[in-house]
Scaffold this motif. Structure first.
Motif, mmCIF file in Angstrom:
data_model
loop_
_atom_site.group_PDB
_atom_site.id
_atom_site.type_symbol
_atom_site.label_atom_id
_atom_site.label_comp_id
_atom_site.label_asym_id
_atom_site.label_seq_id
_atom_site.Cartn_x
_atom_site.Cartn_y
_atom_site.Cartn_z
ATOM 1 N N LEU A 1 0.831 -1.207 0.000
ATOM 2 C CA LEU A 1 0.000 0.000 0.000
ATOM 3 C C LEU A 1 0.865 1.257 0.000
ATOM 4 C CD1 LEU A 1 -2.995 0.719 -0.013
ATOM 5 C CD2 LEU A 1 -2.907 0.875 2.483
ATOM 6 N N ALA A 2 2.012 1.209 0.691
ATOM 7 C CA ALA A 2 2.927 2.351 0.693
ATOM 8 C C ALA A 2 3.451 2.633 -0.703
ATOM 9 C CB ALA A 2 4.087 2.084 1.654
ATOM 10 N N ASP A 3 3.759 1.581 -1.458
ATOM 11 C CA ASP A 3 4.248 1.771 -2.829
ATOM 12 C C ASP A 3 3.147 2.284 -3.751
ATOM 13 O OD1 ASP A 3 6.847 1.029 -2.282
ATOM 14 O OD2 ASP A 3 6.533 -1.080 -2.769
ATOM 15 N N ARG A 4 1.889 2.041 -3.392
ATOM 16 C CA ARG A 4 0.776 2.542 -4.209
ATOM 17 C C ARG A 4 0.340 3.933 -3.809
ATOM 18 N NH1 ARG A 4 -3.894 -1.166 -3.195
ATOM 19 N NH2 ARG A 4 -4.992 0.540 -4.239
ATOM 20 N N ARG A 5 0.309 4.215 -2.475
ATOM 21 C CA ARG A 5 -0.305 5.451 -1.991
ATOM 22 C C ARG A 5 0.672 6.418 -1.336
ATOM 23 N NH1 ARG A 5 -4.753 5.647 -4.940
ATOM 24 N NH2 ARG A 5 -6.015 3.742 -4.758
ATOM 25 N N GLY A 6 1.880 5.972 -1.085
ATOM 26 C CA GLY A 6 2.867 6.869 -0.490
ATOM 27 C C GLY A 6 3.216 6.478 0.938
ATOM 28 N N ARG A 7 4.431 6.842 1.351
ATOM 29 C CA ARG A 7 4.904 6.475 2.687
ATOM 30 C C ARG A 7 4.336 7.377 3.768
ATOM 31 N NH1 ARG A 7 8.362 5.500 -2.019
ATOM 32 N NH2 ARG A 7 8.070 3.256 -2.095
ATOM 33 N N LYS A 8 4.087 8.639 3.448
ATOM 34 C CA LYS A 8 3.528 9.536 4.456
ATOM 35 C C LYS A 8 2.167 9.031 4.924
ATOM 36 C CE LYS A 8 1.949 14.252 5.351
ATOM 37 N NZ LYS A 8 1.891 15.664 4.871
ATOM 38 N N LEU A 9 1.353 8.566 3.995
ATOM 39 C CA LEU A 9 0.033 8.036 4.364
ATOM 40 C C LEU A 9 0.173 6.872 5.338
ATOM 41 C CD1 LEU A 9 -3.037 8.083 3.942
ATOM 42 C CD2 LEU A 9 -2.708 6.506 2.018
ATOM 43 N N MET A 10 1.192 6.041 5.151
ATOM 44 C CA MET A 10 1.401 4.907 6.055
ATOM 45 C C MET A 10 1.847 5.373 7.441
ATOM 46 S SD MET A 10 0.495 2.204 4.474
ATOM 47 C CE MET A 10 -0.771 3.312 3.819
ATOM 48 N N LEU A 11 2.619 6.452 7.498
ATOM 49 C CA LEU A 11 2.990 7.017 8.791
ATOM 50 C C LEU A 11 1.752 7.513 9.533
ATOM 51 C CD1 LEU A 11 6.177 9.104 7.859
ATOM 52 C CD2 LEU A 11 6.082 6.803 8.815
ATOM 53 N N LEU A 12 0.876 8.194 8.810
ATOM 54 C CA LEU A 12 -0.350 8.716 9.423
ATOM 55 C C LEU A 12 -1.263 7.571 9.865
ATOM 56 C CD1 LEU A 12 -1.088 11.600 6.893
ATOM 57 C CD2 LEU A 12 -0.240 11.843 9.233
ATOM 58 N N ARG A 13 -1.402 6.568 8.998
ATOM 59 C CA ARG A 13 -2.236 5.418 9.331
ATOM 60 C C ARG A 13 -1.734 4.708 10.587
ATOM 61 N NH1 ARG A 13 -0.258 0.608 9.938
ATOM 62 N NH2 ARG A 13 1.012 0.926 8.072
ATOM 63 N N SER A 14 -0.421 4.551 10.674
ATOM 64 C CA SER A 14 0.163 3.845 11.801
ATOM 65 C C SER A 14 -0.018 4.615 13.102
ATOM 66 C CB SER A 14 1.651 3.595 11.532
ATOM 67 O OG SER A 14 2.266 2.985 12.638
ATOM 68 N N ALA A 15 0.323 5.903 13.097
ATOM 69 C CA ALA A 15 0.231 6.704 14.326
ATOM 70 C C ALA A 15 -1.210 6.788 14.822
ATOM 71 C CB ALA A 15 0.801 8.098 14.083
ATOM 72 N N LEU A 16 -2.145 7.059 13.914
ATOM 73 C CA LEU A 16 -3.548 7.182 14.312
ATOM 74 C C LEU A 16 -4.104 5.838 14.769
ATOM 75 C CD1 LEU A 16 -6.060 8.985 14.520
ATOM 76 C CD2 LEU A 16 -6.584 8.382 12.140
ATOM 77 N N GLY A 17 -3.823 4.780 14.011
ATOM 78 C CA GLY A 17 -4.338 3.456 14.368
ATOM 79 C C GLY A 17 -3.824 2.985 15.715
ATOM 80 N N MET A 18 -2.522 3.148 15.957
ATOM 81 C CA MET A 18 -1.957 2.713 17.240
ATOM 82 C C MET A 18 -2.511 3.549 18.392
ATOM 83 S SD MET A 18 2.037 1.692 16.496
ATOM 84 C CE MET A 18 2.518 3.344 15.987
ATOM 85 N N GLY A 19 -2.747 4.855 18.138
ATOM 86 C CA GLY A 19 -3.319 5.701 19.179
ATOM 87 C C GLY A 19 -4.704 5.234 19.601
ATOM 88 N N ILE A 20 -5.531 4.890 18.619
ATOM 89 C CA ILE A 20 -6.890 4.419 18.915
ATOM 90 C C ILE A 20 -6.835 3.093 19.681
ATOM 91 C CG2 ILE A 20 -9.023 3.559 17.865
ATOM 92 C CD1 ILE A 20 -8.543 5.605 15.594
ATOM 93 N N VAL A 21 -5.944 2.192 19.266
ATOM 94 C CA VAL A 21 -5.826 0.901 19.941
ATOM 95 C C VAL A 21 -5.379 1.085 21.388
ATOM 96 C CG1 VAL A 21 -4.548 -1.279 19.993
ATOM 97 C CG2 VAL A 21 -5.449 -0.418 17.832
ATOM 98 N N MET A 22 -4.460 2.028 21.631
ATOM 99 C CA MET A 22 -4.005 2.278 23.001
ATOM 100 C C MET A 22 -5.166 2.751 23.886
ATOM 101 S SD MET A 22 -0.854 1.581 23.751
ATOM 102 C CE MET A 22 0.680 1.141 22.935
ATOM 103 N N VAL A 23 -6.029 3.591 23.338
ATOM 104 C CA VAL A 23 -7.207 4.024 24.100
ATOM 105 C C VAL A 23 -8.065 2.820 24.472
ATOM 106 C CG1 VAL A 23 -9.361 5.331 23.986
ATOM 107 C CG2 VAL A 23 -7.253 6.347 23.116
#
Length: 405
Positions: free
Chosen positions: A74-96
């Motif tokens: 997905l990073a090669d299709r949509r970009g690495r920045k999007l994966m950084l955002l997806r990871s930070a937001l997703g992990m934040g929600i899971v921590m909650v």
């Protein structure tokens, strides 16, 4: 590789370094009290507590290994920045959600989901590796690696203090806040020029390796990454018990063990940028082989130490090597792949790293149970020796020829 004229890769490096620091700290904030939280969720008994603590720790790495190739594609299709955002937001929600867990099964499922949604640091490596001039990639990736290491060093100390002050559940919410901060910082400060690729135009796994000029070398680097993590993780489960064995009855065992556990991280902070810069000059393959050999020289005496401070000194030297090896592997990977497939190559490497993270502690625990603590260091040295010979076979005989800028 030509760096886009309106991309300030130095600023991106600084911002994603902060992001790696925050995510490294966030991950390790909860580590000191994971067994206590498992107990709070209703698990009782020595055997059951140890079993579940091991499961909730390792399941994150297992699911990360499974999910990394998908996110790399997905990073090669949509970009690495999007994966950084997806990871930070997703992990934040899971921590909650972890802070609201009511039983061990919910917590185990959330730890697995954390592994699925993780990946900030490998995607940060891919982003910087595809933007930095390749004749400076060793220094850049070495510097970037210190971000996660710094966060991982400070996280347990801060997490322990917060847990003592506010209780266990609030630490998960604080950790989520750190990850949300990382999300917004990445959103507004990281820049990337990326043209999305349609799914039908994407290369499949076989085609990805077909684009590589040296696919066997790249696969060998994946294996090297895995063995590095096996060697690192094999010592972790027995370290505190080994310190107790060689120190006798001391009152501050937890402090001494924590200090000895942290020493390699501090050494890696000092060595990674410097040895990365040296690798840019003499070749990262030479740095990798030299540090593997140096690791063997340091590991063997650990089996014969008589005091905790002897062990601490040797682990400092081991940290010097650790700080250089993975950045050297990552530099060699970017030398041997195109930007088109860099996301997937780095994600495959992350999968091998996660496999090492899971299997290393299992190896150390099994050896210690059968042959004693000191044998763990000798077996680990043998594993690293195999890695050094294997790496020399496919790397050292090849000349250092980084791609042109």
């Amino acid at each position: 590789m030509i760096v886009a004229p309106n991309i300030n890769w130095q600023r991106n490096l600084f911002v994603v370094w902060l992001g790696c620091f925050l995510t490294g700290a966030a991950f390790s904030l909860v580590m000191p009290f994971l067994p206590l939280y498992v107990e709070q969720l209703g698990v009782t008994g020595h055997r059951e507590l140890n079993l579940w603590s091991g499961l909730v720790f390792s399941i994150t790495f297992l699911f990360s290994a499974l999910a990394s190739p998908f996110w790399g594609s997905l990073a090669d299709r949509r970009g690495r920045k999007l994966m950084l955002l997806r990871s930070a937001l997703g992990m934040g929600i899971v921590m909650v959600l972890m802070g609201f867990a009511q039983n061990i099964w919910q917590f185990l499922a959330l730890r697995a989901l954390l592994g699925v949604l993780g990946g900030f640091i490998p995607n940060a490596n891919a982003l910087i590796a595809t933007q930095v001039p390749r004749n400076r990639s060793g220094w850049a990736l070495g510097t970037l690696s210190t971000g996660g290491v710094s966060g991982a060093l400070l996280g347990p100390v801060i997490g322990g203090l917060l847990a003592d002050s506010y209780g266990l559940r609030p630490v998960f919410f604080i950790t989520a806040g750190v990850l949300f901060l990382c999300f917004f910082m990445t959103l507004y400060a990281v820049k990337e020029q990326f043209t999305p690729v349609h799914k039908k135009d994407m290369l499949n796994g076989k085609q990805v390796f077909a684009t590589l000029t040296k696919p066997r070398l790249v696969l060998g680097l994946f294996v090297t990454t895995m063995i590095i993590q096996v060697a690192t993780g094999s010592i972790a489960p027995i370290l505190t018990l080994y310190v107790r064995e060689i120190s006798g009855n001391i009152n501050n065992l937890a402090f001494v063990s924590g200090f000895i556990a942290s020493v390699p991280g501090f050494a890696a902070l000092l060595s990674a940028p410097r040895l990365g810069k040296l690798g840019d000059r003499i070749g990262p393959e030479r740095i990798l082989i030299a540090m593997l050999i140096f690791s063997i020289v340091v590991l063997v005496p650990m089996a014969f130490v008589q005091t905790p401070w002897q062990l601490a000194a040797l682990r400092f030297l081991l940290g010097v090597a650790d700080g250089a090896m993975l950045p050297a592997v990552q530099t060699l990977l970017i030398y041997n792949c195109t930007n088109q497939v860099a996301g997937r190559i780095f994600s495959y490497n992350q999968s091998f790293r996660d496999i090492g993270n899971v299997s290393g502690p299992l190896l150390g625990s099994s050896v210690a149970a059968s042959f004693g603590f000191r044998a763990v260091f000798l077996i680990t040295a043998a594993v690293v020796l195999f890695n050094a010979i294997y790496s020399y076979w496919f790397l050292a005989r090849k000349s250092h020829q980084p791609p042109p800028d």
